[in-house]
Write a protein that holds these residues in place. Structure first.
Motif, short mmCIF file in Angstrom:
data_model
loop_
_atom_site.label_atom_id
_atom_site.label_comp_id
_atom_site.label_asym_id
_atom_site.label_seq_id
_atom_site.Cartn_x
_atom_site.Cartn_y
_atom_site.Cartn_z
N ASP A 32 0.86 -1.18 0.00
CA ASP A 32 0.00 0.00 0.00
C ASP A 32 0.90 1.23 0.00
OD1 ASP A 32 -2.45 -1.41 0.13
OD2 ASP A 32 -2.19 -1.68 2.29
N VAL A 33 0.45 2.29 -0.65
CA VAL A 33 1.23 3.53 -0.72
C VAL A 33 1.25 4.20 0.65
CG1 VAL A 33 1.37 5.82 -1.78
CG2 VAL A 33 0.68 3.84 -3.16
N VAL A 34 2.45 4.63 1.07
CA VAL A 34 2.60 5.35 2.33
C VAL A 34 2.70 6.85 2.05
CG1 VAL A 34 3.71 3.41 3.51
CG2 VAL A 34 5.13 5.09 2.32
N HIS A 35 2.42 7.64 3.05
CA HIS A 35 2.55 9.11 2.98
C HIS A 35 1.79 9.69 1.77
CE1 HIS A 35 5.56 8.45 6.02
NE2 HIS A 35 6.30 7.74 5.18
N VAL A 36 0.55 9.27 1.64
CA VAL A 36 -0.27 9.72 0.51
C VAL A 36 -0.31 11.25 0.48
CG1 VAL A 36 -2.61 9.71 -0.46
CG2 VAL A 36 -1.63 7.60 0.48
N GLY A 37 -0.02 11.80 -0.69
CA GLY A 37 -0.07 13.25 -0.88
C GLY A 37 1.18 14.00 -0.49
N ASP A 38 2.19 13.31 0.04
CA ASP A 38 3.41 13.97 0.52
C ASP A 38 4.61 13.45 -0.28
OD1 ASP A 38 5.68 14.87 1.90
OD2 ASP A 38 4.72 14.66 3.87
N ALA A 39 4.98 14.17 -1.32
CA ALA A 39 6.06 13.73 -2.20
C ALA A 39 7.40 13.65 -1.48
CB ALA A 39 6.17 14.66 -3.41
N GLY A 40 7.65 14.56 -0.56
CA GLY A 40 8.90 14.53 0.18
C GLY A 40 9.01 13.28 1.05
N ALA A 41 7.96 12.98 1.78
CA ALA A 41 7.96 11.80 2.64
C ALA A 41 8.03 10.52 1.81
CB ALA A 41 6.74 11.79 3.55
N GLN A 42 7.35 10.51 0.68
CA GLN A 42 7.43 9.33 -0.20
C GLN A 42 8.85 9.16 -0.74
OE1 GLN A 42 4.46 8.95 -3.26
NE2 GLN A 42 2.76 9.05 -1.81
N THR A 43 9.49 10.26 -1.10
CA THR A 43 10.86 10.19 -1.60
C THR A 43 11.79 9.65 -0.53
OG1 THR A 43 10.46 12.04 -3.11
CG2 THR A 43 12.76 11.54 -2.59
N ARG A 44 11.63 10.11 0.69
CA ARG A 44 12.46 9.61 1.80
C ARG A 44 12.25 8.10 1.99
NH1 ARG A 44 14.99 12.54 4.91
NH2 ARG A 44 13.61 14.33 4.67
N HIS A 45 11.00 7.67 1.95
CA HIS A 45 10.70 6.24 2.09
C HIS A 45 11.37 5.43 0.97
CE1 HIS A 45 8.21 2.84 3.46
NE2 HIS A 45 8.21 2.50 2.18
N VAL A 46 11.26 5.92 -0.24
CA VAL A 46 11.86 5.25 -1.40
C VAL A 46 13.38 5.18 -1.24
CG1 VAL A 46 12.34 5.53 -3.87
CG2 VAL A 46 10.00 5.72 -3.02
N LEU A 47 14.01 6.29 -0.88
CA LEU A 47 15.47 6.31 -0.75
C LEU A 47 15.95 5.46 0.42
CD1 LEU A 47 16.15 10.01 -1.75
CD2 LEU A 47 16.84 7.95 -3.01
N GLU A 48 15.19 5.38 1.48
CA GLU A 48 15.55 4.48 2.58
C GLU A 48 15.48 3.02 2.14
OE1 GLU A 48 16.81 4.84 5.72
OE2 GLU A 48 17.10 6.96 5.20
N THR A 49 14.48 2.71 1.33
CA THR A 49 14.36 1.35 0.80
C THR A 49 15.54 1.04 -0.12
OG1 THR A 49 11.95 1.49 0.96
CG2 THR A 49 12.85 -0.23 -0.47
N ILE A 50 15.87 1.97 -0.99
CA ILE A 50 17.02 1.80 -1.88
C ILE A 50 18.30 1.64 -1.07
CG2 ILE A 50 18.49 3.06 -3.53
CD1 ILE A 50 15.80 4.16 -4.71
N LYS A 51 18.46 2.46 -0.06
CA LYS A 51 19.63 2.38 0.82
C LYS A 51 19.75 0.99 1.43
CE LYS A 51 21.53 4.64 4.94
NZ LYS A 51 21.25 5.65 5.97
N SER A 52 18.64 0.41 1.86
CA SER A 52 18.69 -0.91 2.47
C SER A 52 19.13 -1.98 1.47
CB SER A 52 17.36 -1.28 3.12
OG SER A 52 16.39 -1.59 2.16
N VAL A 53 18.72 -1.85 0.22
CA VAL A 53 19.15 -2.80 -0.81
C VAL A 53 20.66 -2.67 -1.03
CG1 VAL A 53 18.95 -3.47 -3.24
CG2 VAL A 53 16.90 -2.86 -1.95
N PRO B 120 -2.08 5.00 -8.22
CA PRO B 120 -2.35 6.44 -8.36
C PRO B 120 -1.84 7.31 -7.22
CG PRO B 120 -4.33 5.16 -8.80
CD PRO B 120 -3.30 4.20 -8.31
N ASP B 121 -1.77 6.79 -6.00
CA ASP B 121 -1.31 7.60 -4.87
C ASP B 121 0.21 7.69 -4.77
OD1 ASP B 121 -3.83 8.36 -3.95
OD2 ASP B 121 -4.03 6.57 -2.69
N ALA B 122 0.91 6.89 -5.56
CA ALA B 122 2.38 6.97 -5.58
C ALA B 122 2.77 8.20 -6.39
CB ALA B 122 2.97 5.71 -6.18
#
Length: 129
Positions: free
Chosen positions: A41-62, A114-116
């Motif tokens: 499920d999409v996290v931080h719906v409507g917040d591009a900054g928070a979504q970007t942080r979540h994405v980059l943290e996931t990438i960092k873990s990989v 759509p919320d991503a």
């Protein structure tokens, strides 16, 4: 050339047939990463900054699971759904790449849910360990 599949501990099952990352010849290829929780499920719906942080943290873990760091990133492929979010994405992005910046491009497009608001795929050269 042998390859290793990179799956950080606690990674959710992808919504499509792919691995979070692949390591081959000292290069980590991180799949397109979306702001999803463990239920896809999409996290931080409507917040591009928070979504970007979540994405980059996931990438960092990989990348870290493969033995690298964010300093090893050489290329980012960024996808956004609205140019209005570009500044918010860049503000968070700059926190993760404070020194020499990796190459990148940014494309305006629709995403799988759509919320991503942002998706990032990454290449990191970690060297042969």
């Amino acid at each position: 050339m042998p390859k290793s599949i990179i799956v950080p501990a606690g990674t959710h099952k992808p919504i499509a047939p792919f691995s979070p990352g692949t390591l081959a010849d000292g290069i980590v290829y991180v799949s397109g990463t979306l702001p999803f929780d463990k239920n896809n499920d999409v996290v931080h719906v409507g917040d591009a900054g928070a979504q970007t942080r979540h994405v980059l943290e996931t990438i960092k873990s990989v990348i870290e699971t493969a033995g690298g760091t964010m300093e090893d990133v050489t290329m980012n492929h960024i996808f956004v759904t609205d140019w209005a979010n570009y500044q918010a994405v860049n503000a968070v992005y700059a926190e993760y790449f404070p020194g020499d910046k990796p190459a990148r491009y940014c494309i305006l497009c629709g995403l799988v849910k759509p919320d991503a608001l942002v998706e990032i795929a990454t290449v990191a050269h970690i060297g042969k360990k």
